[in-house]
Design an enzyme around this catalytic site. Sequence first.
Site, PDB file in Angstrom:
ATOM      1  N   LYS A 134       0.944  -1.384  -0.051  1.00 31.20           N
ATOM      2  CA  LYS A 134      -0.069  -0.020   0.202  1.00 31.20           C
ATOM      3  C   LYS A 134       0.789   1.319   0.032  1.00 31.20           C
ATOM      4  O   LYS A 134       1.987   1.112   0.225  1.00 31.20           O
ATOM      5  CB  LYS A 134      -1.179  -0.072   1.286  1.00 31.20           C
TER       6      LYS A 134
ATOM      7  N   PRO B 170       9.629  -4.149  -0.285  1.00 27.92           N
ATOM      8  CA  PRO B 170      10.749  -4.062   0.586  1.00 27.92           C
ATOM      9  C   PRO B 170      10.399  -4.088   1.747  1.00 27.92           C
ATOM     10  O   PRO B 170       9.277  -3.354   2.507  1.00 27.92           O
ATOM     11  CB  PRO B 170      11.306  -2.558   0.196  1.00 27.92           C
TER      12      PRO B 170
ATOM     13  N   ALA C 277      10.098  -3.128   5.993  1.00 24.43           N
ATOM     14  CA  ALA C 277      10.159  -1.984   6.968  1.00 24.43           C
ATOM     15  C   ALA C 277      10.211  -0.501   5.760  1.00 24.43           C
ATOM     16  O   ALA C 277      10.977   0.147   6.318  1.00 24.43           O
ATOM     17  CB  ALA C 277      11.208  -1.903   7.693  1.00 24.43           C
TER      18      ALA C 277
ATOM     19  N   GLY D 223       7.445   1.395   4.695  1.00 22.84           N
ATOM     20  CA  GLY D 223       6.268   2.016   4.864  1.00 22.84           C
ATOM     21  C   GLY D 223       5.279   1.757   3.866  1.00 22.84           C
ATOM     22  O   GLY D 223       4.335   2.272   3.464  1.00 22.84           O
TER      23      GLY D 223
ATOM     24  N   GLY E 180       4.021  -4.193   4.167  1.00 24.44           N
ATOM     25  CA  GLY E 180       4.382  -5.459   3.823  1.00 24.44           C
ATOM     26  C   GLY E 180       3.965  -6.690   4.733  1.00 24.44           C
ATOM     27  O   GLY E 180       3.267  -7.438   4.441  1.00 24.44           O
ATOM     28  N   GLY E 181       4.397  -6.360   5.963  1.00 18.01           N
ATOM     29  CA  GLY E 181       4.170  -7.220   6.972  1.00 18.01           C
ATOM     30  C   GLY E 181       2.643  -7.428   7.391  1.00 18.01           C
ATOM     31  O   GLY E 181       1.989  -8.497   7.471  1.00 18.01           O
TER      32      GLY E 181
ATOM     33  N   ASP F  71      -2.435  -1.176  10.480  1.00  9.85           N
ATOM     34  CA  ASP F  71      -2.361  -1.330   8.830  1.00  9.85           C
ATOM     35  C   ASP F  71      -2.962  -2.497   8.333  1.00  9.85           C
ATOM     36  O   ASP F  71      -3.555  -2.663   7.324  1.00  9.85           O
ATOM     37  CB  ASP F  71      -1.105  -1.174   8.217  1.00  9.85           C
TER      38      ASP F  71
HETATM   39  P1  ATP Z   1       5.149  -0.198   9.363  1.00  8.15           P
HETATM   40  O1  ATP Z   1       5.135   0.665   8.776  1.00  8.15           O
HETATM   41  O2  ATP Z   1       3.788  -0.969   9.657  1.00  8.15           O
HETATM   42  O3  ATP Z   1       6.178  -0.732  10.729  1.00  8.15           O
HETATM   43  P2  ATP Z   1       6.471  -1.281   7.092  1.00  8.15           P
HETATM   44  O4  ATP Z   1       5.292  -1.055   6.176  1.00  8.15           O
HETATM   45  O5  ATP Z   1       7.366  -0.224   7.262  1.00  8.15           O
HETATM   46  O6  ATP Z   1       5.588  -1.465   8.261  1.00  8.15           O
HETATM   47  P3  ATP Z   1       6.883  -4.289   7.076  1.00  8.15           P
HETATM   48  O7  ATP Z   1       7.400  -4.849   5.759  1.00  8.15           O
HETATM   49  O8  ATP Z   1       5.552  -4.641   7.609  1.00  8.15           O
HETATM   50  O9  ATP Z   1       7.154  -2.723   7.016  1.00  8.15           O
HETATM   51  O10 ATP Z   1       7.804  -4.763   8.035  1.00  8.15           O
HETATM   52  C1  ATP Z   1       8.205  -4.070   9.458  1.00  8.15           C
HETATM   53  C2  ATP Z   1       9.113  -5.151  10.344  1.00  8.15           C
HETATM   54  O11 ATP Z   1       7.948  -6.117  10.573  1.00  8.15           O
HETATM   55  C3  ATP Z   1      10.212  -5.696   9.493  1.00  8.15           C
HETATM   56  O12 ATP Z   1      11.504  -5.127   9.889  1.00  8.15           O
HETATM   57  C4  ATP Z   1      10.028  -7.150  10.003  1.00  8.15           C
HETATM   58  O13 ATP Z   1      11.226  -7.603  11.085  1.00  8.15           O
HETATM   59  C5  ATP Z   1       8.757  -7.466  10.580  1.00  8.15           C
HETATM   60  N1  ATP Z   1       8.095  -8.287   9.975  1.00  8.15           N
HETATM   61  C6  ATP Z   1       7.318  -9.107  10.859  1.00  8.15           C
HETATM   62  N2  ATP Z   1       6.466 -10.042   9.812  1.00  8.15           N
HETATM   63  C7  ATP Z   1       6.903  -9.591   8.547  1.00  8.15           C
HETATM   64  C8  ATP Z   1       6.641 -10.146   7.371  1.00  8.15           C
HETATM   65  N3  ATP Z   1       5.512 -11.202   7.215  1.00  8.15           N
HETATM   66  N4  ATP Z   1       6.834  -9.549   6.088  1.00  8.15           N
HETATM   67  C9  ATP Z   1       7.948  -8.634   6.490  1.00  8.15           C
HETATM   68  N5  ATP Z   1       8.173  -7.978   7.674  1.00  8.15           N
HETATM   69  C10 ATP Z   1       7.779  -8.710   8.586  1.00  8.15           C
END
Ligand code: ATP
Length: 317
Positions: free
Chosen positions: A10, A93, A95, A97, A100-101, A135
């Site tokens: 997103k 990618p 973490a 934003g 992904g997780g 999210d």
């Molecule tokens: P947010 O802004 O919600 O913190 P993001 O969008 O910046 O998240 P994500 O890809 O969701 O980033 O990952 C944030 C952290 O969550 C990663 O550093 C990782 O250690 C952890 N994580 C836990 N489960 C997952 C997953 N299935 N995929 C990616 N990262 C994950």
Amino acid sequence: MTLTLPSFAKINRTLEILGRRPDGYHELRTILQTVDLADTLRFTPIDRGIEIVCDHPEVPLDERNLVWRAARLLNEYVGADYGIRVEIEKRIPAAGGLGGGSSNAAITLLALRHLWQIEVPLRKLFAMASRLGADVPFFLVGGSCLGVGRGDEVYPITDPQGRLETPYILLVNRGILVPTRDVYASLPAELTKPLSGAMMPLCLEVLFVHVSGHLPGSKIASSNADITSVQRLHNDLEIPVLPRYPQLREVREKLLELGAVGALLSGSGSTVFAVFENDPARQNAATLLRHDGWQAFPVATVGLERYQRLLGEVSLF
Ligand code: ATP
């Protein structure tokens, strides 16, 4: 039997901090949007236990993984110990934003609800998603949504004329680590005032703008409001993030110099996205930025109908 599903990323078209809530969280008003950069998740039922496989070094494989937590939460809900093996092919990618997780967690809830044949009322499913992360509920729905509360209370935005479809977006990322917690801790005082009673009218203001495109006399309308317009791209989190991470500010400026009609930090970073008017301009920017060491992903928006259709049998609607 293996179930294979896409797990989309997103962006936040807008993100405003309305104030600090009594529980310490920030009240947000954001417009979330799914885009067609996706991880692939493969779910295979096994006898017992939750096994995660992923080749990305930054993704934990144990109980810190949101997929693991989602599987656990559903097992707890039914008081069972169903087993599952989940293979995560990462393209979003970590973490960055881009959620992904969170996206992986939401798709896991939908997939396991289906594979394990668990009856979960929608209200409960959304509550579980929200427990996993702010999210996560959005990714149960997809498309364009207004997010309020912690961003976890989501309302789909109808788009009958396709005005929110944006075909030429470029996501750029360099693996810069921007800890979300630090970003919220360093917000300027004017964004962290205790919430006033104005919260609801503010939300209504946005809804009116969505419906009519105008709200006479309002702050948004006077800036020629149209949420489909790139002039509306806005992210309050740029205030603490860009001064600390000059590379992100520079790449945002560079994207505008290269012809982007709008460029913005997504969520708390560290991905910056840009909107272009055509593909050649976008490809040119992608080539130049890759040359400078940035990862660049050309993407398009994914609307709610397409999102749900791509989820097939696990779809919410
Ligand atoms: P947010 O802004 O919600 O913190 P993001 O969008 O910046 O998240 P994500 O890809 O969701 O980033 O990952 C944030 C952290 O969550 C990663 O550093 C990782 O250690 C952890 N994580 C836990 N489960 C997952 C997953 N299935 N995929 C990616 N990262 C994950």
